[in-house]
Design a protein around this motif. Structure first.
Motif, PDB file in Angstrom:
ATOM      1  N   ALA A  76      -6.651   6.896 -23.487  1.00 67.77           N
ATOM      2  CA  ALA A  76      -7.358   6.585 -24.733  1.00 67.77           C
ATOM      3  C   ALA A  76      -8.169   5.303 -24.618  1.00 67.77           C
ATOM      4  N   LYS A  77      -7.694   4.384 -23.768  1.00 74.12           N
ATOM      5  CA  LYS A  77      -8.384   3.103 -23.599  1.00 74.12           C
ATOM      6  C   LYS A  77      -9.196   3.042 -22.308  1.00 74.12           C
ATOM      7  N   ASN A  78      -9.176   4.122 -21.529  1.00 71.95           N
ATOM      8  CA  ASN A  78      -9.889   4.135 -20.245  1.00 71.95           C
ATOM      9  C   ASN A  78      -9.508   2.928 -19.391  1.00 71.95           C
ATOM     10  N   THR A  79      -8.212   2.666 -19.330  1.00 68.85           N
ATOM     11  CA  THR A  79      -7.747   1.453 -18.665  1.00 68.85           C
ATOM     12  C   THR A  79      -6.583   1.755 -17.734  1.00 68.85           C
ATOM     13  N   LEU A  80      -6.634   1.102 -16.594  1.00 67.23           N
ATOM     14  CA  LEU A  80      -5.573   1.165 -15.588  1.00 67.23           C
ATOM     15  C   LEU A  80      -4.840  -0.173 -15.610  1.00 67.23           C
ATOM     16  N   TYR A  81      -3.515  -0.114 -15.393  1.00 68.91           N
ATOM     17  CA  TYR A  81      -2.712  -1.338 -15.406  1.00 68.91           C
ATOM     18  C   TYR A  81      -1.883  -1.464 -14.140  1.00 68.91           C
ATOM     19  N   LEU A  82      -1.528  -2.716 -13.841  1.00 66.06           N
ATOM     20  CA  LEU A  82      -0.533  -2.977 -12.803  1.00 66.06           C
ATOM     21  C   LEU A  82       0.372  -4.084 -13.315  1.00 66.06           C
ATOM     22  N   GLN A  83       1.586  -3.704 -13.673  1.00 69.62           N
ATOM     23  CA  GLN A  83       2.591  -4.677 -14.090  1.00 69.62           C
ATOM     24  C   GLN A  83       3.293  -5.185 -12.853  1.00 69.62           C
ATOM     25  N   MET A  84       3.246  -6.485 -12.646  1.00 69.92           N
ATOM     26  CA  MET A  84       3.819  -7.091 -11.453  1.00 69.92           C
ATOM     27  C   MET A  84       4.934  -8.042 -11.864  1.00 69.92           C
ATOM     28  N   ASN A  85       6.151  -7.721 -11.472  1.00 66.28           N
ATOM     29  CA  ASN A  85       7.317  -8.551 -11.758  1.00 66.28           C
ATOM     30  C   ASN A  85       7.907  -9.072 -10.467  1.00 66.28           C
ATOM     31  N   GLY A  86       8.703 -10.121 -10.562  1.00 67.90           N
ATOM     32  CA  GLY A  86       9.349 -10.664  -9.377  1.00 67.90           C
ATOM     33  C   GLY A  86       8.355 -11.056  -8.299  1.00 67.90           C
ATOM     34  N   LEU A  87       7.278 -11.693  -8.698  1.00 65.29           N
ATOM     35  CA  LEU A  87       6.228 -12.033  -7.740  1.00 65.29           C
ATOM     36  C   LEU A  87       6.725 -13.019  -6.691  1.00 65.29           C
ATOM     37  N   ILE A  88       6.245 -12.837  -5.485  1.00 63.49           N
ATOM     38  CA  ILE A  88       6.577 -13.701  -4.353  1.00 63.49           C
ATOM     39  C   ILE A  88       5.280 -14.221  -3.750  1.00 63.49           C
ATOM     40  N   PRO A  89       5.330 -15.326  -3.005  1.00 64.03           N
ATOM     41  CA  PRO A  89       4.086 -15.882  -2.429  1.00 64.03           C
ATOM     42  C   PRO A  89       3.303 -14.870  -1.588  1.00 64.03           C
ATOM     43  N   GLU A  90       4.012 -13.940  -0.962  1.00 68.02           N
ATOM     44  CA  GLU A  90       3.341 -12.936  -0.132  1.00 68.02           C
ATOM     45  C   GLU A  90       2.480 -11.966  -0.960  1.00 68.02           C
ATOM     46  N   ASP A  91       2.626 -11.989  -2.273  1.00 69.81           N
ATOM     47  CA  ASP A  91       1.789 -11.155  -3.134  1.00 69.81           C
ATOM     48  C   ASP A  91       0.434 -11.800  -3.401  1.00 69.81           C
ATOM     49  N   THR A  92       0.244 -13.027  -2.966  1.00 64.16           N
ATOM     50  CA  THR A  92      -1.030 -13.712  -3.168  1.00 64.16           C
ATOM     51  C   THR A  92      -2.154 -12.964  -2.469  1.00 64.16           C
ATOM     52  N   ALA A  93      -3.186 -12.608  -3.246  1.00 61.04           N
ATOM     53  CA  ALA A  93      -4.298 -11.817  -2.720  1.00 61.04           C
ATOM     54  C   ALA A  93      -5.326 -11.621  -3.815  1.00 61.04           C
ATOM     55  N   VAL A  94      -6.457 -11.083  -3.426  1.00 60.57           N
ATOM     56  CA  VAL A  94      -7.410 -10.556  -4.403  1.00 60.57           C
ATOM     57  C   VAL A  94      -7.036  -9.099  -4.637  1.00 60.57           C
ATOM     58  N   TYR A  95      -6.874  -8.747  -5.889  1.00 54.08           N
ATOM     59  CA  TYR A  95      -6.472  -7.385  -6.261  1.00 54.08           C
ATOM     60  C   TYR A  95      -7.682  -6.626  -6.793  1.00 54.08           C
ATOM     61  N   TYR A  96      -7.828  -5.400  -6.295  1.00 54.18           N
ATOM     62  CA  TYR A  96      -8.946  -4.546  -6.663  1.00 54.18           C
ATOM     63  C   TYR A  96      -8.422  -3.239  -7.255  1.00 54.18           C
ATOM     64  N   CYS A  97      -9.104  -2.740  -8.259  1.00 60.10           N
ATOM     65  CA  CYS A  97      -8.832  -1.370  -8.669  1.00 60.10           C
ATOM     66  C   CYS A  97      -9.913  -0.469  -8.080  1.00 60.10           C
ATOM     67  N   ALA A  98      -9.556   0.779  -7.891  1.00 64.11           N
ATOM     68  CA  ALA A  98     -10.458   1.728  -7.265  1.00 64.11           C
ATOM     69  C   ALA A  98     -10.236   3.108  -7.862  1.00 64.11           C
ATOM     70  N   ALA A  99     -11.260   3.945  -7.725  1.00 58.52           N
ATOM     71  CA  ALA A  99     -11.201   5.305  -8.269  1.00 58.52           C
ATOM     72  C   ALA A  99     -11.712   6.294  -7.229  1.00 58.52           C
ATOM     73  N   ARG A 100     -11.125   7.482  -7.242  1.00 58.75           N
ATOM     74  CA  ARG A 100     -11.602   8.545  -6.359  1.00 58.75           C
ATOM     75  C   ARG A 100     -11.462   9.881  -7.054  1.00 58.75           C
ATOM     76  N   GLN A 101     -12.370  10.797  -6.683  1.00 57.08           N
ATOM     77  CA  GLN A 101     -12.274  12.170  -7.159  1.00 57.08           C
ATOM     78  C   GLN A 101     -11.906  13.117  -6.025  1.00 57.08           C
ATOM     79  N   SER A 102     -12.137  12.660  -4.800  1.00 57.64           N
ATOM     80  CA  SER A 102     -11.759  13.457  -3.638  1.00 57.64           C
ATOM     81  C   SER A 102     -10.916  12.582  -2.723  1.00 57.64           C
ATOM     82  N   VAL A 103     -11.096  12.703  -1.427  1.00 60.88           N
ATOM     83  CA  VAL A 103     -10.252  11.972  -0.491  1.00 60.88           C
ATOM     84  C   VAL A 103     -10.586  10.484  -0.448  1.00 60.88           C
ATOM     85  N   SER A 104     -11.864  10.156  -0.511  1.00 58.35           N
ATOM     86  CA  SER A 104     -12.297   8.770  -0.313  1.00 58.35           C
ATOM     87  C   SER A 104     -12.303   7.979  -1.614  1.00 58.35           C
ATOM     88  N   TRP A 105     -11.903   6.702  -1.490  1.00 57.02           N
ATOM     89  CA  TRP A 105     -11.996   5.784  -2.628  1.00 57.02           C
ATOM     90  C   TRP A 105     -13.457   5.358  -2.749  1.00 57.02           C
TER      91      TRP A 105
END
Length: 118
Positions: A76-105
């Motif tokens: 309904a909101k055309n929105t994707l989420y990522l709930q991240m709990n228990g974060l650790i330093p190794e999770d440090t990064a640039v996070y990207y969302c992506a979409a695909r209709q077939s095999v390739s993003w």
């Protein structure tokens, strides 16, 4: 075609939580896309974090985030989420969302920085 815009990144202490959002817009229905979250840390290759099917009934996670991260989508909101709990330093990064209709993003957002301090 779809345009993707991420938000919700930031600086958080280890053990903390963040929720990323990815707003989708365009002429093609949001529900026609498989959606995913990727991340890229400095000096490392981009890796997939989680993926969700068109209807949301199937979700897969990288082993490194299982039990800590949850991917979801709101048609309904055309929105994707990522709930991240228990974060650790190794999770440090640039996070990207992506979409695909077939095999390739095919469609990518601009990315949002997540930094986890120890």
């Amino acid at each position: 075609q779809v345009q993707l815009v991420e938000s919700g990144g930031g600086l958080v202490q280890a053990g903390g939580s963040l929720r990323l959002s990815c707003a989708a817009s365009g002429r093609t229905l949001f529900s026609s896309y498989y959606m995913g979250w990727f991340r890229q840390a400095p000096g490392k290759e981009r890796e997939i974090v989680a993926e969700i099917s068109r209807g949301g009934g199937s979700r897969t996670y990288a082993n490194s985030v299982k039990g800590r991260f949850t991917i979801s989508r709101d048609a309904a909101k055309n929105t994707l989420y990522l709930q991240m709990n228990g974060l650790i330093p190794e999770d440090t990064a640039v996070y990207y969302c992506a979409a695909r209709q077939s095999v390739s993003w095919t469609y990518w957002g601009q990315g949002t920085q997540v930094t986890v301090s120890s």
